[in-house]
Design a protein around this motif. Sequence first.
Motif, PDB file in Angstrom:
ATOM      1  N   ASP A  97      39.893  24.725  19.873  1.00 48.11           N
ATOM      2  CA  ASP A  97      39.337  24.120  18.670  1.00 48.11           C
ATOM      3  C   ASP A  97      38.311  24.308  17.932  1.00 48.11           C
ATOM      4  N   GLN A 133      37.610  28.516  17.114  1.00 45.57           N
ATOM      5  CA  GLN A 133      37.893  28.407  15.545  1.00 45.57           C
ATOM      6  C   GLN A 133      37.307  27.393  14.381  1.00 45.57           C
ATOM      7  N   LYS A 134      36.761  26.818  14.729  1.00 40.80           N
ATOM      8  CA  LYS A 134      35.953  25.795  13.802  1.00 40.80           C
ATOM      9  C   LYS A 134      34.118  27.018  13.458  1.00 40.80           C
ATOM     10  N   ARG A 139      39.875  23.096   4.884  1.00 44.09           N
ATOM     11  CA  ARG A 139      40.017  23.094   6.621  1.00 44.09           C
ATOM     12  C   ARG A 139      39.534  24.425   6.953  1.00 44.09           C
ATOM     13  N   ASP A 160      38.244  26.625   9.399  1.00 41.89           N
ATOM     14  CA  ASP A 160      38.943  27.163  10.104  1.00 41.89           C
ATOM     15  C   ASP A 160      40.116  27.297  10.134  1.00 41.89           C
ATOM     16  N   LEU A 161      41.461  26.206  10.055  1.00 37.59           N
ATOM     17  CA  LEU A 161      42.818  26.825   9.811  1.00 37.59           C
ATOM     18  C   LEU A 161      43.376  27.651   8.534  1.00 37.59           C
ATOM     19  N   GLU A 167      43.072  31.003  10.805  1.00 40.82           N
ATOM     20  CA  GLU A 167      43.667  31.148  11.086  1.00 40.82           C
ATOM     21  C   GLU A 167      45.402  32.161  10.190  1.00 40.82           C
ATOM     22  N   ALA A 168      45.292  31.526   9.576  1.00 41.60           N
ATOM     23  CA  ALA A 168      46.293  31.634   8.228  1.00 41.60           C
ATOM     24  C   ALA A 168      46.032  32.807   8.364  1.00 41.60           C
ATOM     25  N   LEU A 176      50.198  25.648  12.410  1.00 43.39           N
ATOM     26  CA  LEU A 176      48.886  25.145  12.286  1.00 43.39           C
ATOM     27  C   LEU A 176      48.974  22.990  11.535  1.00 43.39           C
ATOM     28  N   ASP A 177      50.741  22.549  12.119  1.00 46.41           N
ATOM     29  CA  ASP A 177      50.426  21.635  11.024  1.00 46.41           C
ATOM     30  C   ASP A 177      49.893  20.876   9.812  1.00 46.41           C
ATOM     31  N   LEU A 178      50.745  21.785   8.990  1.00 48.93           N
ATOM     32  CA  LEU A 178      49.916  21.659   7.708  1.00 48.93           C
ATOM     33  C   LEU A 178      51.427  21.843   6.642  1.00 48.93           C
TER      34      LEU A 178
END
Length: 332
Positions: free
Chosen positions: A32, A35-36, A96, A98-99, A102-103, A123-125
Amino acid sequence: MTLLHHDFRRFLDALDKLNPTQIEDAQTKIQDLRQKTEAISEIEARTNQGHKCPFCGDERRQKWGRTRTKVQRYRCCGCQKTYSGRTGSAIGRIHRPDLFMEALKDMLGTSAPQSVRKLAKQLDLNKYTIWRWRMLMFSIISNSSAAAGFSGIIEADETYQRESRKGSREWVRYFADSQNEPQPPRPRWEDFTTKGLKMMRGLSKWQLPILTVADRGGSRLFRRLPNRKSATVERAMSPLVPDDAVLCSDGGNGYKELASARNLEHFVVGSKPGTRVAVGCYHIQNVNSLHARYGKFIEPFCGPATKNLDGYIRWLEARMSGVRPAEIVRAS
């Protein structure tokens, strides 16, 4: 708080005492953080590309703490305003990053992209967040895409995408108030199956042409055309084909008129067996291969809305060109 060297060595030594479950938890946490960190490094790299203040253009600046997302913030020595690598960019209001990275990796990776719902669950979004990010990515690659340069033997042909009003409320409004709302220009596609309507055969105005051009050097281009008229095809092809090129296409009048007006060497190939190669190496197999790739790419989306079709075409070109997520962030 920054760890000192001896504190960091003590941290590494403590890893040897972890049990397997704790090691897995530590790996998840480190992943995690990576990613950030990756997202922050790309945003700061965007700042380092141009030192100018986005407000006044002054290149003098000083570090001024960090933002909530840990991105380096600067203060302009001219106008005294603060800014970061995201200020004034298309990703400036993403909470976000970082997410978002990932997208982008899912959209531009080697494997097939996931649906909006699957990626949102991973991604819990919220699914609408992923959808907005996808539309944002469309705007970035549309603004940064450059026209390809073609030379040598150039192949050209069109593929077609069925017109779609997905997301439109026109039929809902018509059913709710047929007296005041106009009837949509065509039946819904599902009505041809559920109500037994006679399907329109062949090409019609509801089949949207997409011009596909390729040469033997690897340059390729997809471009949506407003209609199938010969003049439209000729107008779209004219700036793409140099005077010393050899044009290979089907028997469309637009290509014939272009070759005649520009005095180009033109080879016409057919779709029937035995006519797909004119002479030797003159064919349109590379373009036909692009049509197959387009069909495979667009099929999972079940007919995207026509208003977003250009974005899907640019998305496919970005995937085929090997564009990396970092390039999208820096181009924003």
